[in-house]
Every structure is written in structure tokens, then in C-alpha cells.
Design an enzyme around this catalytic site. Structure first.
Site, PDB file in Angstrom:
ATOM      1  N   TYR A 181      11.051  37.235 -16.928  1.00 18.05           N
ATOM      2  CA  TYR A 181      12.333  37.971 -17.438  1.00 18.05           C
ATOM      3  C   TYR A 181      12.491  37.467 -18.681  1.00 18.05           C
ATOM      4  O   TYR A 181      12.806  38.344 -19.607  1.00 18.05           O
ATOM      5  CB  TYR A 181      12.458  37.468 -15.850  1.00 18.05           C
ATOM      6  CG  TYR A 181      13.931  39.115 -15.975  1.00 18.05           C
ATOM      7  CD1 TYR A 181      14.286  39.937 -15.963  1.00 18.05           C
ATOM      8  CD2 TYR A 181      15.428  38.237 -16.846  1.00 18.05           C
ATOM      9  CE1 TYR A 181      15.316  40.639 -15.891  1.00 18.05           C
ATOM     10  CE2 TYR A 181      16.104  38.698 -16.735  1.00 18.05           C
ATOM     11  CZ  TYR A 181      16.652  40.368 -16.198  1.00 18.05           C
ATOM     12  OH  TYR A 181      17.462  40.674 -16.017  1.00 18.05           O
ATOM     13  N   ALA A 241      11.201  38.341 -21.499  1.00 15.17           N
ATOM     14  CA  ALA A 241      11.391  39.820 -21.967  1.00 15.17           C
ATOM     15  C   ALA A 241      12.775  40.269 -22.885  1.00 15.17           C
ATOM     16  O   ALA A 241      12.770  40.528 -23.845  1.00 15.17           O
ATOM     17  CB  ALA A 241      10.689  40.778 -20.423  1.00 15.17           C
ATOM     18  N   LYS A 242      13.433  39.970 -21.668  1.00 14.56           N
ATOM     19  CA  LYS A 242      15.006  39.973 -22.454  1.00 14.56           C
ATOM     20  C   LYS A 242      15.510  39.139 -23.283  1.00 14.56           C
ATOM     21  O   LYS A 242      16.210  39.503 -24.165  1.00 14.56           O
ATOM     22  CB  LYS A 242      15.753  39.238 -21.248  1.00 14.56           C
ATOM     23  CG  LYS A 242      15.985  40.486 -20.091  1.00 14.56           C
ATOM     24  CD  LYS A 242      16.102  41.613 -20.012  1.00 14.56           C
ATOM     25  CE  LYS A 242      15.979  42.567 -18.801  1.00 14.56           C
ATOM     26  NZ  LYS A 242      16.699  43.872 -19.680  1.00 14.56           N
TER      27      LYS A 242
END
Length: 252
Positions: free
Chosen positions: A152, A155-156
């Protein structure tokens, strides 16, 4: 503030719900775009009850055709999309070595490629019309990392880099692109994580709160205020920026 059309993905609940309601209160005509259509209907109804204008829209950001259909539907009902808020996201907490490739794909498809699909669909029209505001919801996890959120966070981090590059490419076309990075935010998703952590949920939340210099968790309204600013005409000379809304948890 404005009557511009705003398309908010994941706009029904949590941070997205706060964004939809805040934009509605500022006069934006809000398309509450979400995979959960019933929740989108409820949020849109709250916006309308508060004196704003909003419609619920079904969208699956992992499906390009769904994104295109949602954008076409909003355009037909409200008009051209002038503000796109890429908020839809998903995560689960686990050590990276226990993750699977299917998990990686799901994280990237929702949190990264979902924003790509929306931008690829709406930005060309913004460029043609000479006006647009794209606000991508990142995360402080993408700036400094976060234990149990390796994929995550990646991805961010990708969202932050994508935002800066897209901002450069469209800067002469009247389109701005910025990122808002929430810190720990009091949402049902965060409370679910605390409940499933295997520890006392109140202690988990208290520990998160102690890590924030302001000594409180963010609310969806805190994040939404930053989004509303970037979406406004007043922010026309601000692009490619990353703004943390985290009570001072990260400082750059």
C-alpha cells in the site's frame, strides 16, 4: 464557492464521504462514485438534505469500462467533470513477507491504477476546455512508509510521483494536479483494523493518537478541507504539490 462538477471515487464512506459532503457544502455538484451504490445513495441524500447537489454513481475503478460508463453518465446528468478526486482505496495489514502476488495486484489495481483510469478518462476533456482540478488521495504511508503496509505504501508513493509528472504535463492547459496525504484518520476502516489487530482496540487507537503531535486522529472533514482548497479556483497557481493532513505526524 462554485457550481463546478466534482467526481469523487470512493465517495460514499469514510474519507470519501467527508469529501463528498464538504464539496457539496461548498457548492460543487458532486458525483458520489462508489462500488457500494446503496452507500453512495445515502451520502448523496445527505448532501442534498444539507442544501447541496449530488448524485450517486456506480463505479468500479478496477474496470476501465466501468470508469468510462460512470464518467459518461455523470457528464450526461451534471455536465463535464471539472474536478476529479481519486479517493477510492483498499488495504489490509500484514507483513510484506506474508503477502501474495494476488494481494499485490489488488492493492495496485485499486489504489494506483484506479487513479490512472480516472485521469486517463477525464483529463483530456479538462485540457480541451482549459480548466481542471485533479486531487489524488495519497497517504503519509507513501511518504515515510508504514509497518504492515508495504505494498500500500508503495502504491501511494506511486500516486505522489504520478501526480507530480501529470502536473508537469498539463500545467499549460489550465489543469492542476495535487496530492492530499492523510495521516491516521478516524474512519470505520481504521476502527476495523484496531478491532482485528489482536490487541485491545482502544489501546491501538490511543497509541496512534499519541504518535500525532496534535494528539488526535484526523477526521474525514479535516482531509476534505484540503481537497476543497485544491479543487477551488483559488488554487489555480498550485500544482504538483503533496500536502499532508496528519496533525504534524510527518513534516517536510
Amino acid at each position: 464557492m462554485t457550481s463546478r462538477v466534482a467526481f469523487v471515487t470512493g465517495g460514499a464512506q469514510g474519507i470519501g464521504g467527508g469529501i463528498s459532503e464538504t464539496l457539496g457544502a461548498h457548492g460543487f455538484r458532486v458525483a458520489v462514485a462508489d462500488l457500494n451504490l446503496d452507500a453512495a445513495k445515502e451520502t448523496a441524500a445527505r448532501v442534498v438534505a444539507a442544501g447541496g447537489e449530488a448524485i450517486p454513481v456506480l463505479v468500479d475503478v478496477t474496470n476501465t469500462e466501468s470508469v468510462r460508463n460512470a464518467v459518461a453518465g455523470v457528464t450526461g446528468e451534471l455536465g463535464d467533470i471539472e474536478v476529479a478526486v481519486n479517493n477510492a482505496g483498499w488495504d489490509d495489514f500484514m507483513p510484506f513477507v506474508k503477502t501474495t502476488e494476488d494481494f499485490w495486484n489488488r492493492i495496485l489495481d485499486i489504489n494506483f491504477k484506479g487513479a490512472l483510469r480516472v485521469c486517463h478518462t477525464v483529463v483530456p476533456g479538462m485540457m480541451e476546455r482549459g480548466f481542471g482540478r485533479v486531487v489524488n488521495i495519497g497517504s503519509d504511508a507513501g511518504r515515510v512508509g508504514s509497518s504492515l503496509e508495504a505494498v500500500y505504501s508503495g502504491a501511494k508513493g506511486g500516486i505522489i510521483a504520478f501526480t507530480k509528472t501529470l502536473a508537469r504535463e498539463v500545467a499549460t492547459k489550465g489543469v492542476t494536479v495535487n496530492t492530499v496525504c492523510p495521516g491516521p484518520t478516524d474512519t470505520p476502516a481504521l476502527r476495523k483494523f484496531a478491532d482485528n489487530s489482536g490487541e485491545d482496540a482502544d489501546k491501538v487507537l490511543a497509541g496512534m493518537t499519541r504518535s500525532v503531535p496534535m494528539r488526535r486522529l484526523a477526521t474525514p472533514a479535516d482531509v476534505a478541507a484540503a481537497v476543497a482548497f485544491f479543487a477551488s479556483d483559488a488554487a489555480e497557481y498550485i500544482t504538483g504539490q503533496t500536502l499532508s493532513v496528519s496533525g504534524g505526524l510527518t513534516m517536510a
